[in-house]
Each structure stands twice: as C-alpha cells, then as structure tokens.
Design an enzyme around this catalytic site. Sequence first.
Site, PDB file in Angstrom:
ATOM      1  N   ARG A 104       0.888  -1.176   0.000  1.00 30.59           N
ATOM      2  CA  ARG A 104       0.000   0.000   0.000  1.00 30.59           C
ATOM      3  C   ARG A 104       0.921   1.221   0.000  1.00 30.59           C
ATOM      4  O   ARG A 104       1.645   1.444   0.979  1.00 30.59           O
ATOM      5  CB  ARG A 104      -0.908  -0.006   1.230  1.00 30.59           C
ATOM      6  CG  ARG A 104      -1.634   1.300   1.439  1.00 30.59           C
ATOM      7  CD  ARG A 104      -2.732   1.214   2.484  1.00 30.59           C
ATOM      8  NE  ARG A 104      -3.891   0.516   1.967  1.00 30.59           N
ATOM      9  CZ  ARG A 104      -5.120   0.569   2.506  1.00 30.59           C
ATOM     10  NH1 ARG A 104      -5.331   1.291   3.585  1.00 30.59           N
ATOM     11  NH2 ARG A 104      -6.126  -0.087   1.968  1.00 30.59           N
ATOM     12  N   HIS A 131      -7.376   1.112  -6.372  1.00 30.78           N
ATOM     13  CA  HIS A 131      -7.558   0.151  -5.269  1.00 30.78           C
ATOM     14  C   HIS A 131      -8.235  -1.084  -5.868  1.00 30.78           C
ATOM     15  O   HIS A 131      -9.417  -1.353  -5.617  1.00 30.78           O
ATOM     16  CB  HIS A 131      -8.434   0.806  -4.198  1.00 30.78           C
ATOM     17  CG  HIS A 131      -8.391   0.127  -2.857  1.00 30.78           C
ATOM     18  ND1 HIS A 131      -7.587  -0.956  -2.576  1.00 30.78           N
ATOM     19  CD2 HIS A 131      -9.065   0.405  -1.694  1.00 30.78           C
ATOM     20  CE1 HIS A 131      -7.769  -1.322  -1.318  1.00 30.78           C
ATOM     21  NE2 HIS A 131      -8.647  -0.521  -0.769  1.00 30.78           N
ATOM     22  N   GLN A 134     -10.163  -3.851  -3.661  1.00 29.92           N
ATOM     23  CA  GLN A 134     -11.469  -3.408  -3.175  1.00 29.92           C
ATOM     24  C   GLN A 134     -12.513  -3.500  -4.293  1.00 29.92           C
ATOM     25  O   GLN A 134     -13.627  -3.994  -4.085  1.00 29.92           O
ATOM     26  CB  GLN A 134     -11.375  -1.956  -2.662  1.00 29.92           C
ATOM     27  CG  GLN A 134     -12.696  -1.405  -2.171  1.00 29.92           C
ATOM     28  CD  GLN A 134     -13.123  -1.958  -0.827  1.00 29.92           C
ATOM     29  OE1 GLN A 134     -12.368  -1.883   0.145  1.00 29.92           O
ATOM     30  NE2 GLN A 134     -14.337  -2.500  -0.742  1.00 29.92           N
ATOM     31  N   ASP A 224     -17.262   7.186  -1.279  1.00 25.61           N
ATOM     32  CA  ASP A 224     -16.003   7.008  -0.555  1.00 25.61           C
ATOM     33  C   ASP A 224     -15.745   8.335   0.168  1.00 25.61           C
ATOM     34  O   ASP A 224     -16.392   9.356  -0.124  1.00 25.61           O
ATOM     35  CB  ASP A 224     -14.876   6.690  -1.565  1.00 25.61           C
ATOM     36  CG  ASP A 224     -13.519   6.449  -0.913  1.00 25.61           C
ATOM     37  OD1 ASP A 224     -13.459   6.226   0.315  1.00 25.61           O
ATOM     38  OD2 ASP A 224     -12.500   6.484  -1.648  1.00 25.61           O
ATOM     39  N   CYS A 264     -16.541   1.741   0.456  1.00 29.37           N
ATOM     40  CA  CYS A 264     -15.380   0.876   0.702  1.00 29.37           C
ATOM     41  C   CYS A 264     -14.963   0.890   2.171  1.00 29.37           C
ATOM     42  O   CYS A 264     -14.264  -0.016   2.613  1.00 29.37           O
ATOM     43  CB  CYS A 264     -14.220   1.299  -0.184  1.00 29.37           C
ATOM     44  SG  CYS A 264     -13.757   3.026   0.019  1.00 29.37           S
ATOM     45  N   ARG A 292     -13.618  -8.683   0.957  1.00 31.82           N
ATOM     46  CA  ARG A 292     -12.185  -8.404   0.798  1.00 31.82           C
ATOM     47  C   ARG A 292     -11.406  -9.676   1.131  1.00 31.82           C
ATOM     48  O   ARG A 292     -10.468 -10.051   0.430  1.00 31.82           O
ATOM     49  CB  ARG A 292     -11.739  -7.272   1.741  1.00 31.82           C
ATOM     50  CG  ARG A 292     -12.336  -5.908   1.431  1.00 31.82           C
ATOM     51  CD  ARG A 292     -11.822  -5.360   0.120  1.00 31.82           C
ATOM     52  NE  ARG A 292     -10.377  -5.296   0.079  1.00 31.82           N
ATOM     53  CZ  ARG A 292      -9.633  -4.321   0.623  1.00 31.82           C
ATOM     54  NH1 ARG A 292     -10.208  -3.311   1.234  1.00 31.82           N
ATOM     55  NH2 ARG A 292      -8.305  -4.331   0.524  1.00 31.82           N
TER      56      ARG A 292
HETATM   57  N1   CP Z   1     -11.328  -0.210   2.341  1.00 29.76           N
HETATM   58  C1   CP Z   1     -10.068  -0.300   2.812  1.00 29.76           C
HETATM   59  O1   CP Z   1      -9.114  -0.508   2.055  1.00 29.76           O
HETATM   60  O2   CP Z   1      -9.952  -0.143   4.143  1.00 29.76           O
HETATM   61  P1   CP Z   1      -8.603  -0.005   4.979  1.00 29.76           P
HETATM   62  O3   CP Z   1      -7.998   1.326   4.604  1.00 29.76           O
HETATM   63  O4   CP Z   1      -9.019  -0.068   6.412  1.00 29.76           O
HETATM   64  O5   CP Z   1      -7.669  -1.104   4.604  1.00 29.76           O
HETATM   65  N1  NVA Z   2      -9.925   6.868  -1.186  1.00 37.08           N
HETATM   66  C1  NVA Z   2      -9.584   6.315   0.098  1.00 37.08           C
HETATM   67  C2  NVA Z   2      -9.853   4.854   0.114  1.00 37.08           C
HETATM   68  C3  NVA Z   2      -9.660   4.209   1.456  1.00 37.08           C
HETATM   69  C4  NVA Z   2      -9.897   2.729   1.421  1.00 37.08           C
HETATM   70  C5  NVA Z   2      -8.116   6.593   0.388  1.00 37.08           C
HETATM   71  O1  NVA Z   2      -7.291   6.468  -0.511  1.00 37.08           O
HETATM   72  O2  NVA Z   2      -7.799   6.959   1.525  1.00 37.08           O
END
Ligand code: CP
Ligand code: NVA
Length: 316
Positions: A104, A131, A134, A224, A264, A292
Amino acid sequence: MIKHFLELADYSSAELRELLDMAAAQKKLYKEGGRDLCLSGKTMVMLFEKPSSRTRVSFEVGMTQLGGSAVYLRPEDIGGLGQREPISDLTRVLNGYVDLIVARTFEHSSVIELAHYAKMPVINALTEKCHPCQAMADMLTIREHFGRLEGLKLAFIGDGNNMAYSLAAACMRLGLAFSIAAPAAYALPKESVEFLKKLGDGSNLITTQSPAEAAQDADIVYTDTWTSMGQEEEKHQRMANFKGYQINDELLKVAAAGAKVMHCLPAYRGLEITNEVMEGPQSIVFDQAENRLHFQRFLMKYLLEEGTEEGMRHEA
Ligand code: CP
Ligand code: NVA
C-alpha cells in the site's frame, strides 16, 4: 511469467470474470467448512505506507487460512519506501526472503517499481491511483446480490479518486454502466476517462457534477471519503467543496427500486453518507468488507500457483 495484480486494466474481461468465478467457488468452500492449505510454508511481506484496517487484516487472515504466514511492515518500519533505501535494493533483499509482496503506497509508481524488481507476485493494496482489490471484492458482492453484473448501473458520488478509478475500470471490463458525480475540480481526469472508456466494449461511462443525474436509475450507489489518506491538510476545504455530494434518503429516491448502497469504508457519517443510509436496509457495506477476505485469499492462491517462476528466487 510472474503475474502481478497492480491494476484492473492489466487483466482482460475474461480473466476478471474467471477470477470472480474462482473466488466465489473458494468462498463457498470456506463457508461450508472446507479448507485449502495450498500455501503452506509460503510467506508474504506487507509493505504499508498508509494506515489500514480491512486490507491488513483480510490479507493476513487470508494468508493464515491458506497455511502461510505474513510479515507486516508499518510505515515507520519501512522508514519511507524509497527513502531509507532504494526500492530496487529493498525488493532484491525481499526476493531472498518471501514469496509474495502486498504493498500500500502513496505513489502508484512505487508498486510498479516493486513489481519490476520482484521475482514474485506483487499485489497493489491501494495507491493514489487505484484500489483494485477493493473493486474486485465489490464486484463479487454486487454479483451475489443481483445474480449478475452485466447491464447494471453503478453510480459513484464524490471524489474522482483511486476508488472511483478502480470501480470505473471494473465496470468497463465487466459490462456495468458507470456514472460519477463529482465537483469539477475533483472529477476523474479527462485522460483517465478516455483510457477507462477503452477498457469496455461500449459500456456507458458518464461524468457529471450532478449527484441526482449520476444516481438516476442506478442499481448501485457508491461513495467514498471526501478526503483520502495523504490529503488530510485539505480536509476543511474539501468538506466545503463536497457539500451535497452525499448519499442520503433524498438521493436514493432517484435510484432504481431496490438499489444497493456501497462504501469501501472507513465511512464518515454525516459527510459522504448519512447514518440512516449506512445503517439502512439498502446498505451492503459490511458484505463488501467481508468479501475483501474472500477475494484476496483466492487472489493470493491464484498468483502463487499460476504466476511465479519456480526456482527463480534462488537463481540470483
Ligand atoms: N477499504 C479499505 O481498504 O480499508 P482499509 O484502509 O481499512 O484497509
Ligand atoms: N480513497 C480512500 C480509500 C480508502 C480505502 C483513500 O485512498 O484513503
């Protein structure tokens, strides 16, 4: 060929459908009490530059259920990906230790660089661009609720961010219409829209500034956070600029009868979604969160069984 999972555009429609079918079959096996210890003895490292709850836990639990183990490196453990040492050095070290990288990162180029040097699969667990895990878990969830994907309409209300991009890619590849309502300054970039349209076989991709227009007759209404990770300094400005880009009872009136609401997570009640809608009968947010685990558990098995060059790790 080593197979990575960096963004959905790298996979054809047929491949994504196949991944969903196989993930659904593996979910069924688990729900019926079956177990698949196919990754016994395998290890993965999780390189996370940003916080996470769902992604971290679902990947770790998934790997444990498959018989393998995971090492999680927090942002402070890495000391800044590419800062403490070049990504190329770190990846070549990891090549000697583990079988899979889940990352990530802030910049999407970081996961591309990891994949370039890795002699094992790399999975994108969220970047600024997209992502994909997701979005695929979401497609699995939609298919479970509607019994199909083709011909449905997904409306995204809010920021033209990583989630919007991946959902649009998934919709184009899998035959759903996609509409997005965002303030002009936060729309999906024009080049992205042109690129995304080409991923489909004529599926509709509509961009608008009007939430009601986007949500009209939608089967799924999705949102989101207005402020993604890394944008915290813009939070107050964004709260003002996104006012009205909210899923609430009023907006759901223009969606199709029986429309489902998705997010999400994490969600900010009272901002992009009301508490009533989030907790209401149309919300399927916790089903998508559960998926997930099911999608990613299957993805790890798939990439390690199909997408590695046996023995390569030990050649260098
Ligand atoms: N939706 C999602 O990716 O959640 P987290 O940021 O908690 O991993
Ligand atoms: N758009 C959000 C998604 C979190 C799962 C972010 O990038 O923080």
